[in-house]
Design an enzyme around this catalytic site. Structure first.
Site, PDB file in Angstrom:
ATOM      1  N   GLU B 286       0.834  -1.202   0.000  1.00 23.36           N
ATOM      2  CA  GLU B 286       0.000   0.000   0.000  1.00 23.36           C
ATOM      3  C   GLU B 286       0.867   1.249   0.000  1.00 23.36           C
ATOM      4  OE1 GLU B 286      -3.720  -0.464   2.253  1.00 23.36           O
ATOM      5  OE2 GLU B 286      -3.271   1.503   3.099  1.00 23.36           O
ATOM      6  N   GLU B 289       2.150   1.767  -3.380  1.00 20.33           N
ATOM      7  CA  GLU B 289       1.060   2.265  -4.228  1.00 20.33           C
ATOM      8  C   GLU B 289       0.834   3.755  -3.977  1.00 20.33           C
ATOM      9  OE1 GLU B 289      -2.574   0.154  -3.506  1.00 20.33           O
ATOM     10  OE2 GLU B 289      -3.573   0.991  -5.265  1.00 20.33           O
ATOM     11  N   CYS B 312      -7.823  -1.983   4.336  1.00 18.32           N
ATOM     12  CA  CYS B 312      -7.680  -3.173   5.181  1.00 18.32           C
ATOM     13  C   CYS B 312      -8.909  -3.490   5.995  1.00 18.32           C
ATOM     14  CB  CYS B 312      -6.457  -3.098   6.070  1.00 18.32           C
ATOM     15  SG  CYS B 312      -5.958  -1.470   6.456  1.00 18.32           S
ATOM     16  N   SER B 332      -6.970   1.872  -2.167  1.00 20.52           N
ATOM     17  CA  SER B 332      -5.814   1.043  -2.502  1.00 20.52           C
ATOM     18  C   SER B 332      -6.313  -0.336  -2.918  1.00 20.52           C
ATOM     19  CB  SER B 332      -4.928   0.915  -1.256  1.00 20.52           C
ATOM     20  OG  SER B 332      -4.086  -0.202  -1.385  1.00 20.52           O
ATOM     21  N   LYS B 371     -14.626  -9.756   8.841  1.00 19.15           N
ATOM     22  CA  LYS B 371     -13.550 -10.636   8.356  1.00 19.15           C
ATOM     23  C   LYS B 371     -14.094 -12.011   7.973  1.00 19.15           C
ATOM     24  CE  LYS B 371      -9.900  -8.002   8.704  1.00 19.15           C
ATOM     25  NZ  LYS B 371      -9.233  -7.594   7.459  1.00 19.15           N
ATOM     26  N   GLU B 374     -15.389 -11.460   4.606  1.00 13.42           N
ATOM     27  CA  GLU B 374     -14.266 -11.242   3.692  1.00 13.42           C
ATOM     28  C   GLU B 374     -13.604 -12.577   3.333  1.00 13.42           C
ATOM     29  OE1 GLU B 374     -10.609  -8.097   3.624  1.00 13.42           O
ATOM     30  OE2 GLU B 374     -10.529  -9.592   5.212  1.00 13.42           O
ATOM     31  N   GLU B 379     -13.346 -13.896  -4.670  1.00 12.34           N
ATOM     32  CA  GLU B 379     -12.050 -13.495  -5.243  1.00 12.34           C
ATOM     33  C   GLU B 379     -10.869 -13.925  -4.370  1.00 12.34           C
ATOM     34  OE1 GLU B 379     -14.578 -11.535  -4.379  1.00 12.34           O
ATOM     35  OE2 GLU B 379     -13.934  -9.616  -3.524  1.00 12.34           O
ATOM     36  N   CYS B 516      -9.874  -1.198  15.061  1.00 12.04           N
ATOM     37  CA  CYS B 516     -10.135  -2.629  15.313  1.00 12.04           C
ATOM     38  C   CYS B 516     -10.260  -2.956  16.796  1.00 12.04           C
ATOM     39  CB  CYS B 516      -9.022  -3.479  14.720  1.00 12.04           C
ATOM     40  SG  CYS B 516      -8.752  -3.133  12.983  1.00 12.04           S
TER      41      CYS B 516
END
Lengths: 488, 591
Positions: B286, B289, B312, B332, B371, B374, B379, B516
Site C-alpha cells: 500500500e 502504491e 484493510c 488502494s 472478516k 471477507e 475473489e 479494530c
C-alpha cells in the site's frame, strides 16, 4: 343561555353550506376573523384573545390552546409550522371528519390565524388517508382560498403569507400523538419520542411547530369574530365552549352532538340521546375512546368537562361516547378496548408493547372462565404500572377501561371467575343452553337444526342439550317455537 | 454553563443544565438500573430512546414515573430512585420483557454475558407470572456469513438501530412491525445478507441480549484441529492481544500476546503466526502504491486518483461497494492483512513445508465480524478453496481456550513461529484508528526521502476524534492525511471527495469506533468506553516495546520479497496481494 341542550359553534356550518363552494362559507363569515387578525390585531393580540377565551385542546389533552400558541410564538426560528392533527383514530368517532367534510374553511382559516399569531408561514394538515371525502374537500377548499387570496402570499394585501399542504397518515392510532405525528410527516416510523423537547421548541424538521386538533382549530375563527368574552361565557369554570361528541351505542338517537361544557351525562344520554334502546336499563357510558373509562349511574349527573371526567376515572378524549345497557358485559368491553390498543401500540416502550398484550390475555382468560381471583390483583397492578411507566399518552391511558371497569363493575369480574357466569350473557364460553322440560313438546325441530348433533330426545318427549358437544351457536333457540330453550 | 440544583434520594446535587437524572444520580454514586440506554462516554455515541422503562424514577409533583436516562434535571427537582412504587414498576416491566423472551439461556451464545440476564438477577426476578399462557412474538432466524439474528430475543432497545443508522449511516437496521410484533431488522424483513449491511458488527457489539450474535466457527476449527490429515495454522490480528485478557478477568488494556501464543499452541495449531506479519506486507504494497500515485501526481499527472484510501477494513470495503461504487478505483487495491496472510500461507509457506493447499487450513483470529464475510469472498478463493478457511472473533477464541480448560492468566509467554510470525511495531498499530496510516507514513517517508526518521511516532495522527487531519512534511512536500473511524464519519470524507473538495492525499478509514480495538468481534464493552481507551494504550505500548518499528525493516518481509515476490507491486504481488472491488449498489432485491 338557550332552551336547547345543543348549541352549534364547531358544527355551525356543517350541513348548512356547500363545503365545495367558498362563497357559501364567506356568506357565513368565513375568513372574517382572519381579516380582522391581519388588519386590526397584532400577533400578541390574537394570542391574548385565544388565551382569554379559555379554549383548551379538543384532541383529548385539554392543554390551553392560547398558551401553546404563546410558547410557539416565543421560539424563534427561520421557519415555523402550524400542523392540524386530523388523524382521528378513535373507534366510532367522526367529529373531525364531519368538520373537515362540512366546513373545511373554518380549519384553514384557523390555521392561518395560528400562523399569523406564532409567526409561521407554512401549514400542514396530517389527515388519515381513510378520509377520502375530507381530503377531496380540503383540496378544493385550499384551491379556492388561494384563488380568492385568502391563503397564499400577501393575504388581504398584507405582508403575511400562509400556505397549507396535506400530509396523509396510514391510519395508525398512535400518530394522533403529536410527536409520532411529526415523525410520520417526516417520513420516519410513527412512534413517539420523549417530551421535552416539545414540538413548540423542536417539531417538524426540527423547527418550532404548533399542533392542534381539527375541532380546536374550528373554535378559533368564531372566538376572534365574537370575542373571548363571548366564548368564555359558555361552559364551566375551567372548560370553556362546547364539545362535539359522537354519541353511539345503545341510545335511541345516535350521531354527532355538540353541547356546552358542563352538560351532564344524563342530559346527553336521556334527553339528547333519547334514553336507552328498547327500554333497557342504562349500565355504563364509555367516554374518551379506547383510552377512556366506563362511567356508571353514579356519574350521570356529573357536568362534562376535562377535569370532572378525569376525576371520575375517565377522560374527555376526542369525544367518543358509547352508551351501554344491561346486555353489555363489562369484562368484554374492557377486552374490546384492549384489543384495540394492543393492535395500535407502536411497540417502542415495553410496558405498552408487552404489558397491554398481557392485560388482554388475562381478560380473555376471565371471559373464558379460566380466571382466578388473584388475576384481579394482577390486572390492577399491571394496569397501574403500564399507566405509570409508558412513554406516550397511548400507553399511559390504555389500561383505563380495565381500571374503570374493575372499579365500577368488580362484581361482574368476580361472577366470571367464581361462578363461571357472564351476568350480561355475552361471554360465549360461559354460556350454557338448556331445554326447559315443561315447555318442550318434543317437536324435534331443535335437534334437526343443531349442526353438531348436541340435542337428543324422543319424538313428543322433552329434549336434552349435551353442553359438552354444544358449540353455543344459538340455532336451536332461534328455531324453538315454544320458548323452551334458555341460556344460563 | 447554567447549573441546576436538585435532590436525589435526599442528597443535594448541582449539575449542568441538560444533565439527565441518570447522570446526576451517577455523580452521587446512586446506581439506577438501565437496559436500553447506552453511552460510550467521550465518543459521543449515545442511545436513549427511553423505551425499556427500566430506569424509571419518581419525581415529586409528576403524575407518572420518569425515565431517568432521558429526563433532564430541573431546578428544585426532588427525585426518588428506589421507592416501592419504582421497584414495583421496574419488576413488573422486567417481567413483561422476560415474558416475551425465550428461556433458552443454557444454549444461548450470550449466556453469562447478557445484560438482560444480569438485569433479571439485579431486579430479583424469580418467576414470570402468567408465563404459561403468555404469547411470544416470533420471527424467522436469519443467518449470514458474519451475523446471526434471532429476533425472538430482541427487546427493542434500539441500540443496533442507532449504531447502524446514526453512527455508521449504513441504514440496514430499523424497527419494523408494530406493537407486540415489533423488532429491529432490515426493511421488509429481508435477510441481512440482502441488505446494505457491511458486517461491521457494531450491532452485535452493543446488543444486550442474544438477538444479534456472530456466526460461530469454533465447531469448524475444532473439526480441523482434530483432523490428523490437516495442517492447521493460525494468524492473530493486532487488536486481539489487547483485548483477549478481558475475557479471563484481566484488566482492560492488559497485553496477552505471549499467553495467547501459548494458548493457541496448546489448542493444537501446528503453527502460530501473526497477522502483523501481513500488516507489514500490506504497508510495503500500500505504501508503494501511495508513493506511486503521489509521484505521478506531483509530476503533474491529472488522471491519478487521489486521495488514496486504505483498504484493510473489510466493513469499510463493503460500505463503499454499497454506497460509493462510482469511487471503487480510489481505494488502494491492497488486500487486507488477513487475506495477504492467507494468500502467502497457501502459496509461499505451503511450498516451504511441502503441504498441499487443500490440506492446509488457515484460521484467523480477528476482532472483527466482517472478516468472516471477507474470508469467504469468491475473489479470495482458488478453485473454491479459500485463502483463509475460518475467521474467529476474539470472543470465539476465548470460548475455545475456556473449553480446553486453559487458564490464560497463568499461561507462560511464548513467541510466534517463524517466518510468518515476525512483525514490527508498525504492524501492531494497525489495531487502532490512525495506526495504518502512521505505519504507512513511517515507511513511505523513509522510502521517499531516503532519510531515517528521527522519531517514529506521529502523534498528530493519533487520538479518538472521529475525523482527524494532519499534514506531514515529506522533505518539503506537504502530504495531507485524513483519518476517520466510524462509517458515518467516513461518509463525510467520501462526500467531500465526491464533491471534488477533498484536500487529502491519503485517508485511513476504519469502520469501528477506535479502530479494530473496538471491533464487532471483541469482548463486549458493555457501554464502557474506557475499555476502548485502555486497549488503544496497550497497542501503542506493544509498538513501543518492539525493536523493529518500521514495516520495511522486517527481515522476513525482506526475505519474502527476495525469495518469492520480487518487489512490491510486482506481477506476483499483484496476483496474490491485490484485489478489485465490486458495485453492490443495485444488489438489493425484495422477493
Amino acid at each position: 343561555m338557550t332552551k336547547y341542550k345543543q348549541i352549534r359553534i364547531v358544527l355551525n356550518n356543517c350541513g348548512v353550506i356547500d363545503p365545495e363552494n367558498i362563497e357559501e362559507s364567506i356568506a357565513r363569515d368565513s375568513y372574517m376573523a382572519l381579516g380582522k387578525c391581519i388588519t386590526e390585531m397584532t400577533p400578541q393580540d390574537v394570542i391574548k384573545e385565544i388565551k382569554e377565551s379559555g379554549l383548551r385542546g379538543r384532541g383529548g389533552g385539554g392543554f390551553p390552546t392560547g398558551l401553546k400558541w404563546e410558547i410557539a410564538s416565543k421560539n424563534h426560528a427561520d421557519q415555523k409550522y402550524v400542523v392540524c392533527n386530523a388523524d382521528e383514530g378513535d373507534p366510532g368517532a367522526f367529529m373531525d371528519r364531519s368538520v373537515l367534510e362540512g366546513d373545511p374553511h373554518a380549519v384553514l382559516e384557523a390555521m392561518a390565524i395560528c400562523g399569523y399569531a406564532i409567526g409561521a408561514t407554512k401549514g400542514l394538515i396530517y389527515i388519515r388517508a381513510e378520509y377520502p371525502m375530507a381530503i377531496k374537500r380540503l383540496k378544493i377548499a385550499i384551491d379556492q382560498a388561494l384563488e380568492y387570496g385568502l391563503l397564499g402570499n400577501n393575504i388581504f394585501g398584507s405582508k403575511f403569507d400562509f400556505n397549507i399542504e396535506l400530509r396523509y397518515g396510514a391510519g395508525a392510532f398512535v400518530c394522533g400523538e403529536e410527536t409520532s405525528l411529526i415523525h410520520s410527516m417526516e417520513g420516519l416510523r410513527g412512534e413517539p419520542t420523549i417530551k421535552p423537547p416539545f414540538p413548540a421548541e423542536k417539531g417538524y424538521l426540527g423547527k418550532p411547530t404548533n399542533v392542534n386538533n381539527v375541532e380546536t382549530f374550528a373554535c378559533v375563527p368564531i372566538i376572534i369574530r365574537k370575542g373571548a368574552s363571548w366564548f368564555n361565557k359558555i361552559g364551566t369554570e375551567k372548560s370553556k365552549g362546547t364539545k362535539v361528541f359522537a354519541l353511539a351505542g345503545k341510545v335511541n338517537n345516535v350521531g354527532l352532538i355538540e353541547v356546552p361544557m358542563g352538560t351532564t351525562l344524563r342530559e346527553v344520554i336521556f334527553e339528547i340521546g333519547g334514553g336507552i334502546q328498547n327500554g333497557k336499563k342504562f349500565k355504563a357510558v364509555q367516554t374518551g375512546g379506547p383510552s377512556g373509562g366506563c362511567l356508571t349511574e353514579k356519574h350521570l349527573d356529573t357536568p362534562i368537562d376535562f377535569d370532572n371526567l378525569i376525576a371520575a376515572g375517565s377522560m374527555m378524549g376526542s369525544g367518543g361516547m358509547i352508551v351501554m345497557d344491561e346486555d353489555n358485559c363489562m369484562v368484554s368491553v374492557a377486552k374490546f378496548y384492549l384489543d384495540f390498543t394492543v393492535e395500535e401500540s407502536c411497540g417502542k416502550c415495553s410496558p405498552c408493547r408487552i404489558g397491554n398484550k398481557r392485560l388482554y390475555e388475562l381478560l380473555e382468560r376471565i371471559t373464558k372462565g379460566q380466571g382466578v381471583m388473584d388475576d384481579l390483583q394482577r390486572l390492577r397492578n399491571m394496569s397501574n404500572v403500564i399507566k405509570d411507566t409508558s412513554l406516550c399518552g397511548l400507553g399511559q391511558t390504555s389500561p383505563n377501561p380495565v381500571l374503570s371497569t374493575l372499579d365500577n363493575f368488580y362484581d361482574e369480574y368476580v361472577a366470571h371467575i367464581k361462578d363461571h357466569k357472564c351476568p350480561a350473557g355475552q361471554c360465549k364460553d360461559l354460556m350454557k343452553y338448556f331445554i326447559i322440560a315443561e315447555n318442550c313438546v318434543g317437536c324435534t325441530a331443535c335437534a334437526r337444526v343443531c349442526p353438531v348433533g348436541a340435542i337428543t330426545g324422543e319424538k313428543k318427549e322433552p329434549h336434552f342439550i349435551n353442553s359438552e358437544i354444544c358449540i353455543k351457536c344459538g340455532a336451536c333457540m332461534e328455531r324453538c317455537k315454544f320458548d323452551a330453550i334458555i341460556i344460563k | 454553563m447554567e447549573k441546576v440544583k436538585l435532590s436525589i434520594d435526599n442528597k443535594l446535587v448541582e449539575v449542568e443544565k441538560g444533565t439527565t437524572i441518570y447522570k446526576a444520580a451517577k455523580q452521587l454514586g446512586i446506581d439506577i438500573p438501565v437496559l436500553c440506554y447506552m453511552n460510550l462516554e467521550g465518543l459521543g455515541i449515545e442511545n436513549k430512546p427511553g423505551g425499556c422503562r427500566i430506569c424509571v424514577v419518581e419525581v415529586e409533583g409528576r403524575r407518572n414515573l420518569a425515565p431517568s436516562c432521558s429526563t433532564d434535571c430541573t431546578e428544585g427537582m426532588v427525585v426518588h430512585t428506589h421507592t416501592m412504587r419504582v421497584i414495583n414498576a421496574r419488576r413488573t416491566v422486567m417481567e413483561f420483557i422476560l415474558s416475551d423472551h425465550p428461556k433458552d439461556c443454557l444454549t444461548c451464545a450470550k449466556s453469562g454475558n447478557c445484560e438482560l440476564q444480569d438485569m433479571a438477577v439485579k431486579l430479583g426476578i424469580r418467576e414470570i407470572p402468567g408465563q404459561e399462557y403468555a404469547a411470544m412474538s416470533t420471527y424467522k432466524m436469519d443467518f449470514s456469513p458474519s451475523i446471526i439474528r434471532d429476533l425472538d430475543k430482541c427487546i427493542m432497545c434500539r441500540r443496533c438501530e442507532m449504531m447502524c443508522n446514526e453512527f455508521q449511516t449504513v441504514g440496514a437496521l430499523s424497527a419494523f412491525n408494530r406493537g407486540f410484533q415489533s423488532a429491529v431488522g432490515p426493511a421488509f424483513e429481508m435477510d441481512i445478507e440482502d441488505s446494505t449491511c457491511t458486517y461491521c458488527g457494531q450491532c452485535v457489539a452493543v446488543c444486550p441480549t442474544g438477538a444479534l450474535t456472530e456466526k460461530d466457527h469454533t465447531r469448524d476449527v475444532i473439526n480441523a484441529l482434530s483432523d490428523p490429515t490437516k495442517t492447521v495454522i493460525v494468524q492473530t490480528a493486532p487488536a486481539v492481544r489487547a483485548a483477549l485478557g478481558e475475557e479471563f478477568g484481566l484488566k482492560p488494556g492488559t497485553l496477552v500476546t505471549g499467553k495467547m501464543v501459548t494458548a493457541l499452541r496448546r489448542l493444537g495449531f501446528n503453527y502460530v503466526f501473526d497477522t502483523d506479519f501481513a500488516a507489514d506486507l500490506t504497508i510495503m504494497e500500500e505504501g508503494t502504491e501511495l508513493l506511486g500515485r503521489l509521484t505521478k501526481f506531483l509530476g503533474g499527472d491529472k488522471e491519478v486518483k487521489l486521495p488514496i484510501l486504505t483498504s484493510c477494513c473489510p466493513a469499510w470495503v463493503n460500505f463503499f461497494e454499497h454506497n460509493f461504487p462510482e469511487m471503487k478505483d480510489i481505494p488502494s487495491t491492497a488486500r487486507s492483512p488477513q487475506q495477504m496472510f492467507g494468500a502467502i500461507a497457501k502459496t509461499y509457506f505451503a511450498d516451504k513445508i511441502k503441504v498441499k493447499r487443500e490440506d492446509l487450513v488457515v484460521v484467523s483470529i480477528m476482532p472483527c465480524l466482517a472478516k468472516k464475510y471477507e474470508a469467504q469472498r469468491d475473489e479470495f478463493k482458488v478453485d473454491g478453496n479459500p485463502d483463509v478457511d475460518f475467521s474467529l472473533s476474539t470472543r470465539e477464541l476465548a470460548h475455545l481456550i475456556k473449553q480446553a480448560n486453559l487458564d490464560l492468566k497463568t499461561l507462560p509467554d511464548e513467541d510466534f513461529d517463524k517466518p510468518l510470525g515476525e512483525s514490527t511495531g508498525a504492524a501492531v498499530i494497525f489495531g487502532v484508528t490512525g495506526g495504518v496510516i502512521e505505519a504507512a507514513t513511517r515507511t513511505a517517508y523513509e522510502l521517499h526521502t531516503g532519510k531515517k526518521l528521527a522519531k517514529v511516532e506521529f502523534e498528530q495522527l493519533r487520538g479518538m476524534e472521529f475525523i482527524r487531519k494532519a499534514t506531514i512534511d515529506f522533505n518539503g512536500t506537504p502530504i495531507n492525511i485524513g483519518i476517520a473511524h466510524g462509517l458515518g464519519n467516513a461518509r463525510k470524507l467520501l462526500d467531500e471527495i465526491k464533491a471534488g473538495k477533498s484536500e487529502f492525499h491519503a485517508i485511513e478509514i476504519m469502520a469501528c469506533p477506535g479502530g479494530c480495538i473496538g471491533g464487532g468481534g471483541q469482548p463486549l464493552h458493555h457501554s464502557d468506553s474506557s475499555i476502548l481507551k485502555a486497549r488503544t494504550k496497550a497497542i501503542y505500548a506493544e509498538d513501543e516495546g518492539k525493536v523493529l518499528r518500521k514495516s520495511h525493516e522486517n527481515p522476513y518481509i525482506i526475505k519474502l520479497y527476495e525469495e518469492f515476490l520480487g518487489k512490491p507491486m510486482s506481477e506476483k504481488a499483484h496476483h496474490l496481494l491485490h484485489t478489485h472491488y465490486f458495485d453492490k449498489s443495485g444488489k438489493i432485491e425484495i422477493s
